[in-house]
Design a protein around this motif. Structure first.
Motif, PDB file in Angstrom:
ATOM      1  N   ILE A  95     -25.744  21.248 -15.332  1.00 11.45           N
ATOM      2  CA  ILE A  95     -25.541  22.242 -16.388  1.00 11.45           C
ATOM      3  C   ILE A  95     -25.511  23.650 -15.806  1.00 11.45           C
ATOM      4  N   THR A  96     -26.382  23.910 -14.830  1.00 13.16           N
ATOM      5  CA  THR A  96     -26.406  25.221 -14.183  1.00 13.16           C
ATOM      6  C   THR A  96     -25.090  25.510 -13.476  1.00 13.16           C
ATOM      7  N   ILE A  97     -24.577  24.508 -12.767  1.00 10.40           N
ATOM      8  CA  ILE A  97     -23.296  24.685 -12.086  1.00 10.40           C
ATOM      9  C   ILE A  97     -22.183  24.926 -13.104  1.00 10.40           C
ATOM     10  N   ALA A  98     -22.215  24.166 -14.203  1.00 15.60           N
ATOM     11  CA  ALA A  98     -21.196  24.329 -15.247  1.00 15.60           C
ATOM     12  C   ALA A  98     -21.233  25.747 -15.815  1.00 15.60           C
ATOM     13  N   PHE A  99     -22.432  26.276 -16.018  1.00 19.94           N
ATOM     14  CA  PHE A  99     -22.568  27.636 -16.541  1.00 19.94           C
ATOM     15  C   PHE A  99     -21.905  28.648 -15.614  1.00 19.94           C
ATOM     16  N   TRP A 100     -22.211  28.552 -14.330  1.00 17.62           N
ATOM     17  CA  TRP A 100     -21.669  29.527 -13.391  1.00 17.62           C
ATOM     18  C   TRP A 100     -20.165  29.368 -13.218  1.00 17.62           C
ATOM     19  N   VAL A 101     -19.661  28.133 -13.297  1.00 16.89           N
ATOM     20  CA  VAL A 101     -18.219  27.910 -13.222  1.00 16.89           C
ATOM     21  C   VAL A 101     -17.518  28.615 -14.380  1.00 16.89           C
ATOM     22  N   LEU A 102     -18.032  28.425 -15.593  1.00  9.05           N
ATOM     23  CA  LEU A 102     -17.430  29.061 -16.763  1.00  9.05           C
ATOM     24  C   LEU A 102     -17.615  30.579 -16.737  1.00  9.05           C
ATOM     25  N   PHE A 103     -18.792  31.017 -16.321  1.00 12.60           N
ATOM     26  CA  PHE A 103     -19.082  32.454 -16.325  1.00 12.60           C
ATOM     27  C   PHE A 103     -18.170  33.200 -15.352  1.00 12.60           C
ATOM     28  N   ILE A 104     -18.092  32.734 -14.125  1.00  8.83           N
ATOM     29  CA  ILE A 104     -17.299  33.426 -13.104  1.00  8.83           C
ATOM     30  C   ILE A 104     -15.809  33.360 -13.439  1.00  8.83           C
ATOM     31  N   SER A 105     -15.335  32.171 -13.833  1.00  9.66           N
ATOM     32  CA  SER A 105     -13.903  32.033 -14.116  1.00  9.66           C
ATOM     33  C   SER A 105     -13.490  32.772 -15.387  1.00  9.66           C
ATOM     34  N   SER A 106     -14.451  33.111 -16.261  1.00  3.32           N
ATOM     35  CA  SER A 106     -14.135  33.829 -17.501  1.00  3.32           C
ATOM     36  C   SER A 106     -14.217  35.338 -17.330  1.00  3.32           C
ATOM     37  N   LEU A 107     -14.783  35.796 -16.229  1.00  6.40           N
ATOM     38  CA  LEU A 107     -14.839  37.236 -15.988  1.00  6.40           C
ATOM     39  C   LEU A 107     -13.438  37.738 -15.637  1.00  6.40           C
ATOM     40  N   PRO A 108     -12.878  38.669 -16.392  1.00  9.33           N
ATOM     41  CA  PRO A 108     -11.546  39.179 -16.049  1.00  9.33           C
ATOM     42  C   PRO A 108     -11.470  39.736 -14.628  1.00  9.33           C
ATOM     43  N   LEU A 109     -12.577  40.251 -14.124  1.00  8.59           N
ATOM     44  CA  LEU A 109     -12.585  40.805 -12.772  1.00  8.59           C
ATOM     45  C   LEU A 109     -12.169  39.767 -11.737  1.00  8.59           C
ATOM     46  N   PHE A 110     -12.578  38.510 -11.936  1.00  7.77           N
ATOM     47  CA  PHE A 110     -12.295  37.459 -10.951  1.00  7.77           C
ATOM     48  C   PHE A 110     -10.801  37.134 -10.873  1.00  7.77           C
ATOM     49  N   PRO A 111     -10.157  36.710 -11.973  1.00  9.21           N
ATOM     50  CA  PRO A 111      -8.721  36.412 -11.859  1.00  9.21           C
ATOM     51  C   PRO A 111      -7.870  37.652 -11.603  1.00  9.21           C
ATOM     52  N   ASN A 112      -8.275  38.810 -12.158  1.00 10.18           N
ATOM     53  CA  ASN A 112      -7.487  40.023 -11.939  1.00 10.18           C
ATOM     54  C   ASN A 112      -7.461  40.404 -10.464  1.00 10.18           C
ATOM     55  N   SER A 113      -8.593  40.231  -9.787  1.00  7.66           N
ATOM     56  CA  SER A 113      -8.650  40.526  -8.356  1.00  7.66           C
ATOM     57  C   SER A 113      -7.756  39.569  -7.579  1.00  7.66           C
ATOM     58  N   LEU A 114      -7.783  38.279  -7.960  1.00  6.13           N
ATOM     59  CA  LEU A 114      -6.938  37.290  -7.292  1.00  6.13           C
ATOM     60  C   LEU A 114      -5.461  37.580  -7.544  1.00  6.13           C
ATOM     61  N   TYR A 115      -5.153  37.899  -8.811  1.00  3.75           N
ATOM     62  CA  TYR A 115      -3.766  38.216  -9.151  1.00  3.75           C
ATOM     63  C   TYR A 115      -3.262  39.393  -8.305  1.00  3.75           C
ATOM     64  N   GLN A 116      -4.058  40.460  -8.274  1.00  5.94           N
ATOM     65  CA  GLN A 116      -3.594  41.668  -7.608  1.00  5.94           C
ATOM     66  C   GLN A 116      -3.493  41.488  -6.102  1.00  5.94           C
ATOM     67  N   ARG A 117      -4.482  40.823  -5.514  1.00  5.34           N
ATOM     68  CA  ARG A 117      -4.511  40.729  -4.045  1.00  5.34           C
ATOM     69  C   ARG A 117      -3.586  39.655  -3.500  1.00  5.34           C
ATOM     70  N   PHE A 118      -3.515  38.496  -4.146  1.00  7.37           N
ATOM     71  CA  PHE A 118      -2.808  37.361  -3.554  1.00  7.37           C
ATOM     72  C   PHE A 118      -1.490  37.000  -4.247  1.00  7.37           C
ATOM     73  N   ILE A 119      -1.249  37.547  -5.439  1.00  8.60           N
ATOM     74  CA  ILE A 119      -0.026  37.188  -6.150  1.00  8.60           C
ATOM     75  C   ILE A 119       0.875  38.398  -6.351  1.00  8.60           C
ATOM     76  N   GLU A 120       0.359  39.420  -7.006  1.00 13.72           N
ATOM     77  CA  GLU A 120       1.220  40.518  -7.390  1.00 13.72           C
ATOM     78  C   GLU A 120       1.523  41.462  -6.232  1.00 13.72           C
ATOM     79  N   GLU A 121       0.617  41.566  -5.253  1.00 10.92           N
ATOM     80  CA  GLU A 121       0.947  42.344  -4.056  1.00 10.92           C
ATOM     81  C   GLU A 121       2.067  41.664  -3.280  1.00 10.92           C
ATOM     82  N   ASP A 122       2.025  40.324  -3.221  1.00 13.30           N
ATOM     83  CA  ASP A 122       3.112  39.587  -2.568  1.00 13.30           C
ATOM     84  C   ASP A 122       4.427  39.789  -3.314  1.00 13.30           C
TER      85      ASP A 122
END
Length: 334
Positions: A95-122
């Protein structure tokens, strides 16, 4: 040779991972030749017949556990659905792992950083590298840009990716009215009773409304994914005698894979991505670009994280099939 060895090693890893998952899920008492045969057939369909409706359903089910929401639900389910109905120490960990998986993946900062650094910069780098290349036939990868035409709807409705259509019309005017190939096939998400709607027909109507001459539009009704679009466009270019250079319009998320897939078939590509997710302020530092809402979990954050994973899995699949031609990215910062 390096790509061949890497593909072979990745295949071994995928086969091993599937076997481990199979052993964890299925009790040993149910290991039957029929079950193994069914699993092999299903894997064969998913890999070699990706456009088959059964393959799509099977992949959606199998990949569910590989995405944040699915993984979290499986972890929570394994914790609360025990034999005694009590949550064990191991269950609390799940349950603890599930919480952190949902929490981190739901933070806009996480996908936005990935988008900007690894997708949209390319994506921006691809635009910069091809800025001085000549124009050619415009190819719009339009699958999923419009809503189905259902009874009662008098207008064609756009999806979140709908700006690909208006961007194509803008390019058409900028480039001097070249031919436009609209690649968007049958709507595979509709029930059979709704008919075999070809999405490219709706996109053509929208393009004509925005000033694209109907005589300059070529419909590709077979493009339901990037690979099938690339194959169909290659045939159209050959049959019509159009130059083997295309201005490829796709979302920023998919443009790198799409460019590689077209280049793999010998089509010279001038990438023109759109539908960007993040904003880049060149004169602002990383800290000054951050906003409070990026630290608040949201559905959009979870959706964007899932979208990144979907593109990663698709790229891995294309790599395994050998459908990607290497494209060197020369970034300004080296």
């Amino acid at each position: 040779m390096f790509l061949l060895i890497t593909r072979f090693l990745l295949w071994l890893f995928v086969i091993w991972l599937l076997w481990v998952i199979f052993k964890k899920i299925v009790p040993a008492a149910y290991y039957t030749y029929l079950g193994i045969f069914a699993l092999v057939v299903l894997a064969f369909l998913i890999f070699f017949e990706p456009d088959n409706s059964l393959s799509l359903v099977a992949w959606n089910i199998l990949s569910f556990v590989l995405k944040p929401l699915g993984l979290a639900l499986v972890l929570i389910g394994s914790a609360v659905l025990g034999k005694k109905g009590d949550v064990s120490k191991k269950g609390i960990t799940s349950i603890t792992i599930a919480f952190w998986v949902l929490f981190i993946s739901s933070l806009p900062l996480f996908p936005n950083s990935l988008y900007q650094r690894f997708i949209e910069e390319d994506a921006q780098t691809l635009i910069t590298q091809t800025a001085d290349q000549g124009a050619g036939t415009i190819v719009l990868l339009g699958q999923g840009t419009t809503q189905p035409q259902l009874p009662g709807r008098t207008q064609i409705q756009l999806t979140d990716a709908g700006n690909l259509v208006s961007y194509t019309a803008d390019l058409y005017r900028q480039l001097g009215a070249p031919a436009v190939i609209v690649s968007a096939g049958r709507r595979i998400d509709l029930p059979t009773a709704a008919g075999n709607q070809v999405e490219a027909n709706d996109i053509q109507t929208l393009l004509e409304q925005q000033g694209v001459a109907s005589g300059n539009i070529i419909i590709d009704p077979d493009g339901v994914n990037i690979r099938s679009s690339a194959l169909s466009v290659a045939n159209i270019l050959e049959n019509t005698g159009l130059p083997n250079r295309v201005v490829l319009v796709a979302s920023a998320t998919q443009i790198y894979r799409a460019s590689q897939a077209f280049e793999d078939l010998g089509i010279s590509v001038v990438p023109r991505p759109t539908n960007f997710v993040t904003f880049d302020f060149p004169n602002a530092g990383f800290v000054s670009r951050l906003q409070i809402q990026e630290f608040v979990p949201s559905i959009d954050g979870l959706r964007r994280t899932t979208s990144i994973l979907d593109e990663y899995f698709a790229t891995m699949y294309y790599f395994l099939r050998g459908w990607l031609a290497p494209i060197e990215l020369v970034r300004p910062n080296g």
